[in-house]
Structures are given as C-alpha cells and as structure tokens.
Design an enzyme around this catalytic site. Structure first.
Site, PDB file in Angstrom:
ATOM      1  N   THR A  36       0.832  -1.204   0.000  1.00  0.00           N
ATOM      2  CA  THR A  36       0.000   0.000   0.000  1.00  0.00           C
ATOM      3  C   THR A  36       0.870   1.259   0.000  1.00  0.00           C
ATOM      4  OG1 THR A  36      -0.058  -0.315   2.375  1.00  0.00           O
ATOM      5  CG2 THR A  36      -2.048  -0.927   1.172  1.00  0.00           C
ATOM      6  N   ASP A  37       2.136   1.133   0.415  1.00  0.00           N
ATOM      7  CA  ASP A  37       2.968   2.341   0.606  1.00  0.00           C
ATOM      8  C   ASP A  37       3.150   3.117  -0.696  1.00  0.00           C
ATOM      9  OD1 ASP A  37       4.563   0.279  -0.384  1.00  0.00           O
ATOM     10  OD2 ASP A  37       6.338   0.831   0.784  1.00  0.00           O
ATOM     11  N   GLY A 122      18.564  -9.439   5.669  1.00  0.00           N
ATOM     12  CA  GLY A 122      17.946  -9.926   4.438  1.00  0.00           C
ATOM     13  C   GLY A 122      16.750 -10.837   4.641  1.00  0.00           C
ATOM     14  N   GLY A 124      13.787  -9.588   5.675  1.00  0.00           N
ATOM     15  CA  GLY A 124      12.570  -8.790   5.554  1.00  0.00           C
ATOM     16  C   GLY A 124      12.215  -8.026   6.815  1.00  0.00           C
ATOM     17  N   SER A 127      16.971  -4.844   8.483  1.00  0.00           N
ATOM     18  CA  SER A 127      18.240  -4.574   9.166  1.00  0.00           C
ATOM     19  C   SER A 127      18.884  -3.322   8.585  1.00  0.00           C
ATOM     20  CB  SER A 127      19.181  -5.768   9.033  1.00  0.00           C
ATOM     21  OG  SER A 127      19.603  -5.945   7.692  1.00  0.00           O
ATOM     22  N   SER A 128      18.608  -3.036   7.316  1.00  0.00           N
ATOM     23  CA  SER A 128      19.234  -1.860   6.690  1.00  0.00           C
ATOM     24  C   SER A 128      18.695  -0.562   7.301  1.00  0.00           C
ATOM     25  CB  SER A 128      19.038  -1.866   5.173  1.00  0.00           C
ATOM     26  OG  SER A 128      17.680  -1.916   4.834  1.00  0.00           O
ATOM     27  N   GLU A 160      19.036   5.354   1.370  1.00  0.00           N
ATOM     28  CA  GLU A 160      18.789   4.005   0.835  1.00  0.00           C
ATOM     29  C   GLU A 160      18.426   4.069  -0.661  1.00  0.00           C
ATOM     30  OE1 GLU A 160      17.635   1.138   3.459  1.00  0.00           O
ATOM     31  OE2 GLU A 160      17.358  -0.339   1.880  1.00  0.00           O
ATOM     32  N   ASP A 172      10.003   1.606   6.501  1.00  0.00           N
ATOM     33  CA  ASP A 172      11.053   1.001   7.331  1.00  0.00           C
ATOM     34  C   ASP A 172      11.774   2.055   8.166  1.00  0.00           C
ATOM     35  OD1 ASP A 172      10.271  -1.071   5.766  1.00  0.00           O
ATOM     36  OD2 ASP A 172      12.203  -1.350   4.764  1.00  0.00           O
TER      37      ASP A 172
END
Ligand code: ADP
Ligand code: MG
Length: 397
Positions: A36-37, A122, A124, A127-128, A160, A172
């Site tokens: 939805t984002d 990685g 989901g 972590s980034s 990012e 995120d």
C-alpha cells in the site's frame, strides 16, 4: 549478554576507554498494510526488539572509523570526501547517511565506534533501516543538531534510495525512527502523519521466518507498481489511495482482469489497515486477527506475491489454537510472516508451528515472539570528563 554490553565491551577493548554514547535503532515488522505504501496508502508496522547498536565517541578530525562486529571488518572515511562504491558493503550505509545529512545541511562531526546488531539480515525485518537510523542517531549524538524522527526517517530513506540504490518506501525508516514501546504505528504514506495504537492486551506478535529468500522480487515489485499506477491512471486519480471500495466495486469492470485484481487488493488493504487501527484501539485481538487473515488471502490470490512457503507457514499458524490471525509480511515471495497470538500461549505456538511447517515443507523456520519496542534512541550517554553536576548528563540526548 545484551547487545549494548557487547558493543560497549568491544569498544573498551579497541579504544581503551568507555564509549561516550551507545545508540540503538530497531528493525520492524508490518502488522498489516502490504503493498500500500507506493499507492500513497496506509501501513501499520511495529518496531521489534531486534536492533542495530553503535557504541561510539566523537572525533575531531572529520573522519568516521567504524568496526563491524557482524561483518568482522573495520573501515573509515572522511566526511569531506564521500564516494559511492561500485558494490554496496556495510560501510556504505554509514557513508550514505553521512552524505544525505550533509546534503541537507546538518553539520556533522566525525566519530569512531563499534557497530553490532541482531536484526537478521535480508529476511525482511529491515536490518538496513535499523543500521541507517542507528548511524543517524550516532551523528546526532556527536554533532550539534536537533533530532526530529520524521526528518531523520526521510533522510535515511533518501540514503537508501539514492546512495545505496534500493527503491524502498518510507515505512522502514519511519518506524525505526518513531516506533513506540507496546504500540504499533499507523503511517499515512502520503502525508507521513502517524498515529499509534496499543497492541491488544494479552496478545503477542510472532515473526515466522520461512527460511526462504525472495528471488526475482525486483522485477515483480516493479511490475506490481506499474499495474497499480495503471489502475490509478484509469480512474484519473493520483493514486489508488484515492478510491474507496464502494466506488471501486461500481467501476471495477472497466479494468482488465489482472489490473482489477491488483487494484482490489490495494483498495481493500487500505481499508483493512484503517479497520485494524480501530480494532487495536478497541483492544479487539479477534477482529485484528481476522483482518490479518483477509490480508493474506488478498496478497495470495489478488496481488499474487505470496509463495508456497509463506502459505504453508500461515496455514500452520492459523490452524493453531493460540493464533488470532497470520499473514505474509513484507514484499513477499519468501521471507517472513507475522502472527497475532495469545501471549500466554506464545511459547507453545512457536513449537507447534515450527513442527507443522517443517513437516509440511522440509524447511526449518525461525520463529520469534517479539515486543513492540521504542524507535531510535540513545541508550547510554556519558558526560565528558570534567567538573559537571552529579546528574547523569543525559539532558540533551
Ligand atoms: P534487510 O531486508 O535486512 O534490510 P538489506 O539487504 O536491505 O536487508 O540490508 C542488509 C545490509 O545492511 C547488509 O548486507 C549490510 O550491508 C547492512 N547491515 C544490516 N545490518 C547490519 C549490521 N548489524 N552490521 C553491518 N551491516 C549491516
Ligand atoms: Mg533493507
């Protein structure tokens, strides 16, 4: 040993002094509101109790020197000489955040420190974003600027997107910056307004990692985005956010079959996400669980971004007596599902679902029961040596 202690002890070994600051920023899981984002809609994540930590102290030579415990690596760079890398490594997350903050006029000071985290990489859980927000918080601690969660989230998202080349939305970074303990955060991806709601009393959130990783996700993601944009264009609207399900029901026949399914997911998912907020405010775990189940079915059948592994783990979870509801979470095709469970039964839930999923697929999953945690923060702030009042010195940070 807690991670704060671990990065701190490594700092002491390396620099023969206590760190001046320890910062943390969490990973996240999205409870509802998937795909939805980029339709200017609503997402409803919570910050999890897995996070990135940095123990650090300022430097006066405009350099950043960082040691990564998880990568077993040490790197440094100068704040006035930031260069994009041909291939992204962990240090590029630090460089990218420094780049965007400086671009936006934040006066940055250098620092040296130790980076460590326990957000699985990685899978989901972002972590980034956790690393980016921890880095932003590290710069905040040693530099002279105010912390504004939304501005920091936007800066890290830009790092990012433009420095690391990952086309992500704002969720995120926003939840890692602005998460709240025991609460989930409804984010309006158009206005970036946020509203928090408490997790239902007696309920816990479990993360169900299928152990499978997404393949071909970029092309599928871009294709879904284009299909959503095509649907919005057809209705002459800026985004699918701008149409409600009643209007859509009347006009859906105008769309071709595939676009119709994609749009149906997004339009209903936005409404489910707002209903989830109401269920949470009413403390209604049963209603929230039902919405999660509907979300999964829609992602599986209309948006077609689930996978056999995700479906299997969701089916195992849903069938469990302690479970209110479960769904895939994140972009899809692999990675994690999320479940709402009875807090008292959470431990047994984890055991039973692990066994059920292993039997169904032959894969070993990783399951964690998580707590909604606070967003990016300074966990330790030591006053500089010298005559100071007895207070802890944490006034500013
Ligand atoms: P995720 O879905 O977990 O966000 P990404 O591929 O977006 O996965 O980001 C993972 C990358 O972020 C890692 O390859 C690494 O470069 C960096 N990273 C994340 N956490 C850490 C950490 N604790 N220490 C060092 N680098 C990290
Ligand atoms: Mg990421």
């Amino acid at each position: 040993m807690s991670l704060a202690t671990k990065v701190s002890e490594h700092f002491v070994t390396e620099f023969a002094a206590d760190p001046a600051f320890i910062v943390r920023a969490p990973g996240r899981v999205n409870l509802i509101g998937e795909h939805t984002d980029y339709n200017d809609g609503f997402v409803f994540p919570l910050a999890i109790d897995h996070a990135a930590f940095i123990a650090l102290r300022p430097r006066d030579d405009g350099r950043v020197r960082a040691i990564s415990l998880d990568m077993g690596d040490r790197r440094e760079f100068a704040l006035d000489d930031l260069r994009p890398a041909a291939e992204v490594e962990w240090i590029d997350y630090l460089i990218g955040v420094a780049w965007v903050l400086q671009e936006r006029g934040y006066p940055l000071r250098g620092w040296e420190g130790v980076v460590g985290g326990d957000v699985p990489i990685g899978s989901g859980l972002s972590s980034s974003a956790a690393l980016e927000l921890a880095v932003a918080r590290a710069f905040y601690c040693v530099s002279d600027f105010d912390w504004e969660a939304k501005a920091m989230a936007l800066a890290c998202q830009k790092a990012e997107n433009d420095w690391l080349g990952v086309n992500c939305g704002i969720m995120d970074q926003m939840i890692s910056a602005a998460g709240l303990q025991d609460r989930a955060l409804l984010i309006d991806c158009r206005s970036l307004e946020t509203e928090s709601a408490p997790l239902p009393p007696g309920a816990a959130v479990a993360i169900l990692d299928t152990g499978t990783r997404r393949g071909l996700v970029d092309s599928a993601y871009n294709e879904r985005r284009e299909q959503c944009e095509a649907a919005a264009r057809h209705f002459v609207l800026p985004a699918l956010r701008d149409i409600d399900s009643a209007t859509y029901a009347k006009r859906a026949h105008e769309l071709d079959a595939l676009i119709r399914k994609r749009a149906r997911h997004v339009i209903h998912e936005n409404e489910r996400t707002l209903r989830a907020r109401d269920a949470m405010n009413a403390g209604d775990a049963v209603a929230l669980g039902k919405l999660m189940i509907e979300s999964h079915i829609s992602l599986r059948d209309d948006f077609e971004v689930s996978s056999p592994a995700l479906d299997a783990i969701v089916d195992c979870a849903k069938a469990d007596e302690s479970c209110y509801g479960a769904r895939m979470t994140g972009a899809g095709f692999g990675g994690c599902a999320v479940a709402l469970v009875e807090a008292d039964g959470a431990k047994d839930f984890v055991e039973r679902v692990s066994k059920c999923y292993l039997e169904a697929t032959g894969n070993q999953p990783s399951l964690y029961v998580t707590r909604a945690s606070a967003g990016a923060e300074t966990v330790v702030s030591t006053p500089p040596p010298g005559p100071l009042p007895e207070a802890s010195g944490s006034r500013r940070h």
